[in-house]
Scaffold this motif. Structure first.
Motif, PDB file in Angstrom:
ATOM      1  N   GLN A  32       0.943  -1.186   0.053  1.00 23.10           N
ATOM      2  CA  GLN A  32       0.127   0.135   0.006  1.00 23.10           C
ATOM      3  C   GLN A  32       0.872   1.226   0.149  1.00 23.10           C
ATOM      4  N   HIS A  85       3.963   1.718  -0.988  1.00 23.30           N
ATOM      5  CA  HIS A  85       4.257   1.947  -2.530  1.00 23.30           C
ATOM      6  C   HIS A  85       3.127   2.214  -3.509  1.00 23.30           C
ATOM      7  N   GLN A  86       1.985   1.881  -3.567  1.00 23.06           N
ATOM      8  CA  GLN A  86       1.056   2.418  -4.253  1.00 23.06           C
ATOM      9  C   GLN A  86       0.760   3.659  -4.326  1.00 23.06           C
ATOM     10  N   LYS A  87       0.886   4.184  -2.844  1.00 27.99           N
ATOM     11  CA  LYS A  87       0.524   5.766  -2.776  1.00 27.99           C
ATOM     12  C   LYS A  87       2.086   6.682  -2.555  1.00 27.99           C
ATOM     13  N   SER A  88       2.994   5.970  -3.058  1.00 27.56           N
ATOM     14  CA  SER A  88       4.370   6.671  -2.964  1.00 27.56           C
ATOM     15  C   SER A  88       4.351   7.481  -1.723  1.00 27.56           C
ATOM     16  N   ILE A  89       4.142   6.669  -0.641  1.00 30.53           N
ATOM     17  CA  ILE A  89       4.220   7.110   0.786  1.00 30.53           C
ATOM     18  C   ILE A  89       5.485   6.555   1.256  1.00 30.53           C
ATOM     19  N   ILE A 140      -2.242   5.588   6.453  1.00 29.35           N
ATOM     20  CA  ILE A 140      -1.945   5.400   4.914  1.00 29.35           C
ATOM     21  C   ILE A 140      -3.260   5.994   4.149  1.00 29.35           C
ATOM     22  N   LYS A 141      -4.369   5.344   4.636  1.00 31.96           N
ATOM     23  CA  LYS A 141      -5.665   5.729   4.261  1.00 31.96           C
ATOM     24  C   LYS A 141      -6.023   7.166   4.211  1.00 31.96           C
ATOM     25  N   THR A 198      -3.691   9.682   4.303  1.00 31.33           N
ATOM     26  CA  THR A 198      -2.709  10.580   3.594  1.00 31.33           C
ATOM     27  C   THR A 198      -2.644  10.618   2.219  1.00 31.33           C
ATOM     28  N   LEU A 199      -2.287  11.759   1.745  1.00 28.44           N
ATOM     29  CA  LEU A 199      -2.573  11.745   0.101  1.00 28.44           C
ATOM     30  C   LEU A 199      -1.099  11.072  -0.367  1.00 28.44           C
ATOM     31  N   ASP A 200      -1.248  10.786  -1.732  1.00 34.96           N
ATOM     32  CA  ASP A 200      -0.083  10.383  -2.412  1.00 34.96           C
ATOM     33  C   ASP A 200       1.153  11.231  -1.951  1.00 34.96           C
ATOM     34  N   GLY A 201       2.397  10.525  -2.169  1.00 33.45           N
ATOM     35  CA  GLY A 201       3.565  11.062  -1.717  1.00 33.45           C
ATOM     36  C   GLY A 201       3.865  11.810  -0.513  1.00 33.45           C
TER      37      GLY A 201
END
Ligand code: ADP
Length: 267
Positions: A126, A128-132, A164-165, A167-170
């Motif tokens: 997850q 990685h998917q959202k680049s966090i 994660i839920k 927090t925006l991408d990046g």
């Protein structure tokens, strides 16, 4: 307040006096009220997915089954809703075990760095998917603690999944362990650079089923019980949990856990 009068009887003379009892029933009533609210919430939370499942199953029976693409989509919805119900019931069972104190703690000596690294690993897909990005830090000299690893992992998973839920991408998530100002306490926190929580909601955020945005939480697969479960587990460890948040800047959840093990030795 409840006022009751009890007469004092004497065999010879009959009633000779009264005892007035004034009872403070506010706490009792509040408890009863919140129990009723909880049952109403559970029913509603279970009813919502059931209604969806029923209507999609009916649509399939009524002909949607003939259209492959439509059928596939409907079956997907049914499967998602079923998974959400399973999550909800699992969370409820977990809460009820914590409430009745039937789940005793199995404390072990835990390496803090490993524990925090592994939380990040469990969510690597997850993230990685959202680049966090995640950052783990453990205060120097603080290596181990005496904790129920499974239970604290559950707390960390709930906090991480929220971070994660919401927090925006990046964005970024910081996992840290340090000694609190009290020295005898271990402070573990999960901090994110997410959407934050409005000030008016902060006082209710640990309540069962409380969500800032019901629709958003549901869409993300949330049950509204994650923080309540986290709080019960931390309480069972003799600790406390708190949440700080600034809207559009981020949220930090911090748990304070006693560092001493049962015998009084430092873990
Ligand atoms: P949910 O399953 O809805 O995430 P939780 O009990 O874990 O339930 O959290 C309750 C509510 O608190 C969430 O619906 C969300 O509105 C808010 N929340 C929790 N963690 C965060 C966070 N890190 N950032 C923003 N909002 C959060």
């Amino acid at each position: 307040l409840r006022l009751t009068f009890n007469p004092i009887h004497r065999r010879e003379t009959g009633i000779v006096g009264m005892i007035a009892v004034i009872q403070d029933v506010t706490e009792q009533e509040k408890l009863e009220q919140s129990r009723k609210q909880f049952v109403a919430n559970v029913s509603h939370e279970l009813r919502t997915p059931l209604t969806t499942i029923k209507s999609y199953a009916e649509a399939l029976q009524d002909g949607a089954l003939e259209e492959e693409q439509l059928a596939e989509r409907f079956v997907g919805v049914i499967s998602n809703e079923t998974e959400r119900m399973i999550r909800l019931v699992t969370d409820l069972l977990h809460l009820s075990r914590l409430d009745s104190n039937t789940s005793s703690l199995r404390k072990q000596r835990i390496n803090l760095h490993d524990m925090l690294d592994e939380v990040a690993d469990r969510f690597s897909f997850q993230l990685h998917q959202k680049s966090i990005q995640t950052y783990v830090s453990v205060e120097r000299g603080l290596k181990t603690a005496w904790l129920d690893r499974d239970q604290i992992d559950q707390v960390l998973d709930n906090l991480m999944s929220n971070a994660i839920k919401y927090t925006l991408d990046g964005g970024a998530i910081y996992l840290s362990a340090k000694r609190s100002a009290l020295i005898s306490d271990l402070q573990i926190s999960v901090q994110d650079t997410g959407i934050g929580i409005p000030r008016k909601d902060l006082s209710k955020i640990f309540e069962r089923f409380y969500r800032v945005d019901k629709a958003r939480s549901r869409n993300m697969g949330g049950t509204g019980l994650g923080l309540s479960i986290a709080r019960e587990i931390v309480k069972a460890h003799g600790g406390s949990i708190s949440l700080d948040s600034v809207l559009n800047e981020g949220t930090t959840v911090t748990m304070n856990l006693p560092l001493l093990q049962e015998g009084g030795d430092r873990a």
